[in-house]
Design an enzyme around this catalytic site. Structure first.
Site, mmCIF file in Angstrom:
data_model
loop_
_atom_site.group_PDB
_atom_site.id
_atom_site.type_symbol
_atom_site.label_atom_id
_atom_site.label_comp_id
_atom_site.label_asym_id
_atom_site.label_seq_id
_atom_site.Cartn_x
_atom_site.Cartn_y
_atom_site.Cartn_z
ATOM 1 C CD GLU A 11 -3.000 -0.730 0.010
ATOM 2 O OE1 GLU A 11 -3.022 0.388 -0.537
ATOM 3 O OE2 GLU A 11 -3.701 -1.679 -0.363
ATOM 4 C CB CYS A 42 -1.794 7.074 2.003
ATOM 5 S SG CYS A 42 -2.911 6.119 3.029
ATOM 6 C CD GLU A 46 2.332 10.215 -0.968
ATOM 7 O OE1 GLU A 46 3.399 9.587 -0.934
ATOM 8 O OE2 GLU A 46 1.262 9.774 -0.511
HETATM 9 P P1 NAD Z 1 8.870 4.758 3.613
HETATM 10 O O1 NAD Z 1 8.662 4.010 2.348
HETATM 11 O O2 NAD Z 1 10.030 5.658 3.723
HETATM 12 O O3 NAD Z 1 9.017 3.727 4.831
HETATM 13 C C1 NAD Z 1 8.025 2.749 5.094
HETATM 14 C C2 NAD Z 1 8.653 1.625 5.880
HETATM 15 O O4 NAD Z 1 9.601 0.959 5.039
HETATM 16 C C3 NAD Z 1 9.422 2.065 7.121
HETATM 17 O O5 NAD Z 1 9.242 1.119 8.154
HETATM 18 C C4 NAD Z 1 10.858 2.048 6.635
HETATM 19 O O6 NAD Z 1 11.802 1.878 7.673
HETATM 20 C C5 NAD Z 1 10.834 0.828 5.727
HETATM 21 N N1 NAD Z 1 11.936 0.760 4.757
HETATM 22 C C6 NAD Z 1 12.670 1.773 4.263
HETATM 23 N N2 NAD Z 1 13.608 1.295 3.413
HETATM 24 C C7 NAD Z 1 13.434 -0.057 3.368
HETATM 25 C C8 NAD Z 1 14.078 -1.106 2.663
HETATM 26 N N3 NAD Z 1 15.076 -0.868 1.844
HETATM 27 N N4 NAD Z 1 13.629 -2.370 2.831
HETATM 28 C C9 NAD Z 1 12.586 -2.623 3.651
HETATM 29 N N5 NAD Z 1 11.951 -1.669 4.367
HETATM 30 C C10 NAD Z 1 12.369 -0.400 4.216
HETATM 31 O O7 NAD Z 1 7.492 5.528 3.934
HETATM 32 P P2 NAD Z 1 7.183 6.531 5.119
HETATM 33 O O8 NAD Z 1 7.884 7.812 4.854
HETATM 34 O O9 NAD Z 1 7.372 5.859 6.439
HETATM 35 O O10 NAD Z 1 5.598 6.717 4.963
HETATM 36 C C11 NAD Z 1 5.028 7.628 4.090
HETATM 37 C C12 NAD Z 1 4.509 6.929 2.846
HETATM 38 O O11 NAD Z 1 3.595 5.912 3.210
HETATM 39 C C13 NAD Z 1 3.742 7.845 1.928
HETATM 40 O O12 NAD Z 1 4.114 7.599 0.598
HETATM 41 C C14 NAD Z 1 2.293 7.434 2.141
HETATM 42 O O13 NAD Z 1 1.432 7.703 1.074
HETATM 43 C C15 NAD Z 1 2.446 5.977 2.378
HETATM 44 N N6 NAD Z 1 1.266 5.429 3.047
HETATM 45 C C16 NAD Z 1 0.414 4.643 2.322
HETATM 46 C C17 NAD Z 1 -0.728 4.118 2.918
HETATM 47 C C18 NAD Z 1 -1.667 3.242 2.155
HETATM 48 O O14 NAD Z 1 -2.320 2.428 2.781
HETATM 49 N N7 NAD Z 1 -1.756 3.351 0.845
HETATM 50 C C19 NAD Z 1 -0.988 4.391 4.255
HETATM 51 C C20 NAD Z 1 -0.103 5.202 4.954
HETATM 52 C C21 NAD Z 1 1.032 5.712 4.334
#
Ligand code: NAD
Length: 480
Positions: free
Chosen positions: A249, A283, A382
């Protein structure tokens, strides 16, 4: 003063991290919530091994015991919703009422999936061969790795953990390193729920350090990820290479269409709510307001007037509408998109600057940009902050085309009193969730959640649709 230390949960034991990172309040950077353990790849491996060891008994265990444990977790979250909501507001920057609402949702999710433990069904169908019958059943996937973002620090872990456990999987949770507090509190509740050691494990730390090893660990059978498109895309590639089940997601660039015949007061309120509340860090936030000619001037006037009344301040202060954004880097990103929009020709009508408050935090005045076009970066990328842009269109058909003109497809809304247009929009919107006269953000916990195009990948989360990801289908042939 020495900060309290919070450890990882591995095989039912609280295990010290290889190091610790402070969890800082974005409303007041001098307020440290605690020092949270940072795991390394070795600890991650131990967590996966613990989950593997717990799987045979848990996956075949008594479903009443599973239901009771999930119900107990839900009951405790609900009874502590104010305390958990306050922690959430303190570490993430949502207002306290928003935090309490998110904690409540999380408790309800565990209650819902407590019931789902008892509702899993299969099918018995006749075979095309005489003397044979066929059974179709669902079984747990195995060890699931859950990776969550910072913007819903308790609800997103809850909506992944609860179905994973309900359907008999074992879990390794890696929450966002920016907001480990709620995930730790949830883990502590789960640890006391009667769930056997190793069924649920918490490893905290950076994505680059333990996220990669979790995704690529041969003992992990499936990954459910919520976060950014860039990280999600990489995870999907790794999972496909390793032939793992994956569910993503990701982001949104959600349109809210406002037609000439909309109820103006209602349209203004729902746009302001879904664009700016929770600091626009949802999101499902509306970031593109697509407005038809006839209502354009009145709408901008209404939104600007409503925005003037928005109170931005410390997330724990009563009467605040919007807290800070979550971090300095998020604030810099939000402000830079306001500049990018203006450099591309947009007009900044209000907001868009850093605000100073009594405490040192990441406060920003919500920004409204007009005169924007679909090709501008602020309408394609975004921002993930309190920034919304207005796109002017001539009629409904142009509005629909503009709404769908995006690489994302999470949520889309329409404000109209026309049944014809609302019905057409429901059918032709290319989003996974459609809202009629409601904000694009704000969804129920018992129905599927997810998007299309670049917003989501894999099967839906939440409600009973969650079983698609957290179970695998078995077809059994029996000679009679
Ligand atoms: P992010 O992608 O930076 O991080 C998300 C998670 O992934 C964190 O736990 C992070 O530590 C982990 N991560 C980072 N690098 C990784 C790797 N190489 N391998 C595995 N895991 C890794 O996102 P964020 O900044 O925490 O959150 C914001 C984003 O989340 C926005 O784009 C938002 O739209 C999205 N979001 C989507 C939904 C949905 O359901 N569609 C809901 C909430 C947030």
């Amino acid at each position: 003063m020495v900060n309290r230390k919070y450890d990882n949960l591995i095989s039912g034991q609280w295990v010290a991290g290889v190091k610790y990172a402070p969890n800082i309040n974005p409303s007041n950077i001098n307020d440290v919530i605690g020092d949270y353990a940072q795991a390394d790849a070795v600890q991650l491996d131990l967590a996966v091994q613990a989950a593997q060891a717990a799987f045979p008994a848990w996956s075949t265990g008594n479903i009443q015991a599973r239901a009771d444990a999930l119900d107990k977790i839900g009951t405790e979250i609900l009874s502590r919703r104010e305390e958990l909501g306050t922690l959430l507001a303190r570490e993430e920057g949502k207002t306290r009422p928003e935090g309490i609402g998110e904690a409540t949702r999380s408790g309800n999710i565990f209650k819902f999936f407590a019931g789902e433990c008892l509702r899993l069904t299969g099918e018995i169908v006749p075979s095309v061969r005489s003397g044979v019958s066929v059974e179709i059943t669902r079984e747990p996937v195995g060890v699931v790795g859950l990776i969550t973002p910072w913007n819903f620090p308790i609800a997103i872990p809850a909506w992944k953990i609860a179905p994973a456990l309900a359907y008999g999987n074992c879990v390794v949770l890696k929450p966002a390193d920016l907001v480990p507090g709620c995930a730790w509190a949830l883990a502590e509740i789960i640890a006391r729920s009667g769930i056997p050691a190793g069924v649920f494990n918490l490893v905290m730390g950076r994505g680059s350090v333990i996220g990669d090893p979790l995704v690529n660990h041969p003992g992990v059978n499936a990954i459910s990820f919520t976060g950014s498109q860039s990280v999600g895309g990489r995870i999907a590639q790794q999972c496909v290479l390793n032939l793992k089940k994956v569910q993503l997601e990701m982001g949104g660039k959600n349109p809210q269409v406002i037609l000439d015949d909309a109820n103006l007061t209602q349209a203004v309120e729902l746009c302001v709510q879904s664009a700016f509340f929770s600091s626009g860090q949802r999101c499902t936030a509306s970031s593109r307001l697509i407005v038809t000619d006839g209502i354009y001037a009145k709408f901008i006037e209404g939104v600007t007037a409503r925005m003037a009344g928005i109170k931005v301040g410390d997330a724990l202060e009563a009467g605040i509408d919007i807290g800070p954004v979550s971090s300095l880097s998020q604030l810099e990103q939000d402000l830079s998109y306001v500049d990018i929009g203006q450099a591309e020709g947009a007009i900044l009508v209000t907001g868009g600057e850093r605000l100073m408050r009594a405490t040192d935090g990441f406060y920003m005045a919500p920004a409204l940009l007009t005169d924007t076009t679909a090709d501008m970066r602020i309408n394609r990328e975004e921002v993930f902050g309190p920034v919304a842009s207005i796109i002017r269109v001539k009629d409904y058909e142009a509005a629909l085309a503009e709404a769908n003109n995006t690489p994302f497809g999470l949520s889309a809304g329409i404000a109209t009193t026309s049944l014809k247009h609302a019905t057409h929009f429901k059918r032709h919107s290319q989003a996974g969730m459609v809202m009629v006269n409601l904000p694009t953000a704000g969804v129920d916990y018992h129905v599927p959640f997810g998007g299309r195009k670049g917003s989501s990948y894999g099967s839906r989360e939440q409600g009973r649709y969650a079983q698609e990801f957290f179970t695998t289908v078995k077809t059994t042939y029996i000679a009679s």
